[in-house]
Write an enzyme that holds these catalytic residues in place. Structure first.
Site, PDB file in Angstrom:
ATOM      1  CB  THR A  69      26.442  24.564 -24.637  1.00 29.89           C
ATOM      2  OG1 THR A  69      25.667  25.631 -25.499  1.00 29.89           O
ATOM      3  CG2 THR A  69      25.720  24.177 -23.403  1.00 29.89           C
ATOM      4  CD  GLU A 125      23.131  24.014 -27.670  1.00 31.24           C
ATOM      5  OE1 GLU A 125      23.344  24.763 -26.713  1.00 31.24           O
ATOM      6  OE2 GLU A 125      21.999  23.733 -27.804  1.00 31.24           O
TER       7      GLU A 125
HETATM    8  N1  RBF Z   1      17.029  22.384 -24.137  1.00 27.73           N
HETATM    9  C1  RBF Z   1      15.523  21.833 -24.207  1.00 27.73           C
HETATM   10  O1  RBF Z   1      14.837  22.598 -24.870  1.00 27.73           O
HETATM   11  N2  RBF Z   1      15.267  20.757 -23.648  1.00 27.73           N
HETATM   12  C2  RBF Z   1      16.159  20.131 -22.856  1.00 27.73           C
HETATM   13  O2  RBF Z   1      15.566  19.138 -22.200  1.00 27.73           O
HETATM   14  C3  RBF Z   1      17.650  20.443 -22.792  1.00 27.73           C
HETATM   15  N3  RBF Z   1      18.520  19.727 -22.310  1.00 27.73           N
HETATM   16  C4  RBF Z   1      19.786  20.102 -22.095  1.00 27.73           C
HETATM   17  C5  RBF Z   1      20.642  19.486 -21.360  1.00 27.73           C
HETATM   18  C6  RBF Z   1      21.950  19.657 -21.392  1.00 27.73           C
HETATM   19  C7  RBF Z   1      22.890  18.966 -20.456  1.00 27.73           C
HETATM   20  C8  RBF Z   1      22.439  20.933 -21.948  1.00 27.73           C
HETATM   21  C9  RBF Z   1      23.694  21.381 -21.975  1.00 27.73           C
HETATM   22  C10 RBF Z   1      21.477  21.543 -22.882  1.00 27.73           C
HETATM   23  C11 RBF Z   1      20.138  21.138 -22.652  1.00 27.73           C
HETATM   24  N4  RBF Z   1      19.083  21.850 -23.704  1.00 27.73           N
HETATM   25  C12 RBF Z   1      18.052  21.652 -23.577  1.00 27.73           C
HETATM   26  C13 RBF Z   1      19.748  23.112 -24.562  1.00 27.73           C
HETATM   27  C14 RBF Z   1      19.467  24.302 -23.897  1.00 27.73           C
HETATM   28  O3  RBF Z   1      18.283  25.040 -24.076  1.00 27.73           O
HETATM   29  C15 RBF Z   1      20.791  25.101 -24.993  1.00 27.73           C
HETATM   30  O4  RBF Z   1      21.899  24.812 -24.260  1.00 27.73           O
HETATM   31  C16 RBF Z   1      20.411  26.560 -24.629  1.00 27.73           C
HETATM   32  O5  RBF Z   1      19.319  27.083 -24.968  1.00 27.73           O
HETATM   33  C17 RBF Z   1      21.499  27.370 -25.357  1.00 27.73           C
HETATM   34  O6  RBF Z   1      21.699  27.213 -26.718  1.00 27.73           O
HETATM   35 MG    MG Z   2      26.145  27.238 -26.618  1.00 29.99          MG
END
Ligand code: RBF
Ligand code: MG
Length: 218
Positions: A69, A125
């Site tokens: 991201t 992100e």
């Molecule tokens: N992190 C969560 O803890 N729960 C989520 O439901 C969640 N959904 C995400 C959905 C998308 C489309 C993206 C791009 C990220 C999401 N993340 C979520 C964040 C993810 O944990 C994070 O991008 C990574 O930990 C890197 O920082």
């Molecule tokens: Mg990132």
């Protein structure tokens, strides 16, 4: 969407999903989630336009998830909401552009505290989705990612639709599975030809500010 209740939410297709407490890790987790539950109904602030600069995040996107991201710098950012604090947490789909590249990428974007990890600061992100014919498309675990780091480059995005709340999944595989589905949804919704979608692509393609008054159809 009516309101963002902590126990149910409406999907983009209009169906409702139970945010069953049995899917949560523990009562402590549930407690922290309700504290973080967004106050503003996302539908009242969409589309959300943002311009900023890409900064280093927690560094887990590529490493842990295989889903990189581009984290936005909150201080360098301009947001169509009244402030950064007013950005409603959740997962969204929309469009994004990086630096001087004029290509518009579809994006699945997370706003919030990543409850799976329990972050204490809010992040924005977007995951940039490479086009199906892009040679970089198959380099990540989810097949859609655009790898490469965009640190220090300018970024502008418009979040057009709300997909779901951020959730504390039971395991990394569940989180990855959910994000992959978000990406599939973002690709599909991004193909829509509604005037509101075209308007946001035009804004992303432009150099216009995120905070000037918006023209909304209807
Ligand atoms: N992190 C969560 O803890 N729960 C989520 O439901 C969640 N959904 C995400 C959905 C998308 C489309 C993206 C791009 C990220 C999401 N993340 C979520 C964040 C993810 O944990 C994070 O991008 C990574 O930990 C890197 O920082
Ligand atoms: Mg990132």
């Amino acid at each position: 969407m009516s309101s963002s209740s902590p126990s149910t939410y409406n999907n983009s297709d209009g169906s409702a999903t139970e945010n069953d407490s049995s899917t949560h890790h523990s009562d402590a987790k549930i407690h922290s989630i309700s504290a973080l539950t967004t106050v503003l109904d996302p539908s009242t602030v969409l589309p959300i336009r943002m311009t900023s600069v890409v900064v280093k995040g927690y560094g887990r996107g590529s490493k842990d998830l295989g889903i990189p991201t581009a984290n936005l710098d909150r201080d360098a950012g301009q947001f169509s909401t009244a402030s950064f604090e007013d950005l409603p947490t959740g997962i969204y789909w929309g469009f994004c552009r990086i630096g001087t590249d004029d290509h518009i990428y579809k994006t699945a974007c997370s706003i919030g505290y990543n409850p799976y990890y329990g972050n204490n600061r809010k992040t924005v992100e977007p995951h940039l989705i490479a086009d199906p014919n892009d040679t970089r498309r198959h380099k990540s675990s989810c097949g859609e990612s655009l790898l490469g780091d965009f640190y220090d480059q300018s970024i502008r995005l418009s979040l057009v639709g709300y997909l779901r709340p951020e959730l504390p999944f039971e395991g990394l595989d569940k989180l990855i599975e959910a994000i992959k589905q978000d990406i599939v949804n973002a690709e599909q919704f991004g193909d829509g030809d509604a005037a509101s979608i075209q308007l946001e692509k035009i804004w992303v393609a432009s150099d216009d500010s995120a905070i000037i008054s918006k023209t909304r159809p209807g």
